[in-house]
Design a protein around this motif. Structure first.
Motif: not given
Length: 247
Positions: A7-13, A15-18, A90-99, A133-140
């Motif tokens: 990812n680019d947010d780092g190991i502590y994000s 998003g990457i755990a999700a 896989l890369s992400g899940i980024n905290m912010g869109p990449n559009l 933070d995003p609701d990652f469980e909802h996005l799973d």
């Protein structure tokens, strides 16, 4: 299947755990991420100093995890070197869109691009983040559906995926290319020193069928990309105009 996640947010994000949590349903997972945030790093690689990796200070259930003192692209390069049988990046899940235009400077997408440059199918994931933070469980379930759709496709493939806050479906999209008003916003830091923020305001609405239009309409956007940036129409026109004709 051996799945490498960066990812680019780092190991502590979170998003990457999700993303790692969902990916473990599809194979063996190894996380190799920057030791500090590297947002908007683009496809920078470290060439002026050596890189190193260390075991992650946080646990990723069901996955090995390491941190690297480098960029997102560095992480994928090191990860695939250490794990030569990588089947998917896989890369992400980024905290912010990449559009749209943000694809040009996205470190999240750069990690996926690095995977494809090394011959591995790659998928970048991003979602919206604000004060909470995003609701990652909802996005799973939507992340899982995207993986089910893409990982068994036989093509090499580079994909940019953006998840709205409340997805209602998924659609294939093209990149939104909009003109924008780029400006510098000056400010003063707590020490009384001047600083500057770069910000943009779009000048055009999103076109239907684009990644930006999809997420604005609560659809998960899946955009297939390629590494070849050649403007083929312009190339053909210039080649035709430049043809030398003997007298």
């Amino acid at each position: 299947m051996n799945i490498l996640i960066a990812n680019d947010d780092g190991i502590y994000s979170p998003g990457i755990a999700a993303l790692a949590r969902v990916a473990t349903r599809f194979g063996n997972v190894r996380v190799v991420a920057p030791d500090v945030e590297q947002s908007s790093m683009g496809h920078a690689i470290t060439a002026s100093r050596p890189l190193s990796y260390k075991k992650s200070p946080i646990e990723f259930p069901g996955a090995e995890a390491y941190k690297v003192n480098g960029t997102p692209a560095d992480c994928v390069a090191i990860g695939t070197h250490l794990w030569s049988k990588t089947d998917l990046v896989l890369s992400g899940i980024n905290m912010g869109p990449n559009l749209g235009n943000s694809m040009w400077h996205s470190g999240t997408l750069a990690a996926a691009k690095q995977g494809v440059l090394l011959g591995v199918k790659s998928i970048a994931f991003s979602t919206f983040a604000d004060k909470q933070d995003p609701d990652f469980e909802h996005l799973d379930p939507f992340v899982e559906k995207v993986l089910e759709l893409l990982i068994h496709d036989g093509d090499l493939g580079l994909y940019n995926v953006n998840l709205p806050r409340e997805p209602k479906g998924m659609m294939w999209t093209r990149q939104s290319v909009r003109l924008y008003d780029g400006r510098i916003e000056p400010g003063i830091d707590p020490m009384g020193r001047k600083h500057y923020w770069f910000t943009v305001s779009p000048l055009e609405p999103a076109e239907e069928g684009t990644d930006r239009w999809a997420v604005e309409n609560d659809q998960v956007s899946i955009t297939p990309l390629r590494l070849d940036l050649t403007d083929e129409k312009a190339l053909a026109a210039h080649v035709q105009a430049a043809k030398w004709q003997p007298s």
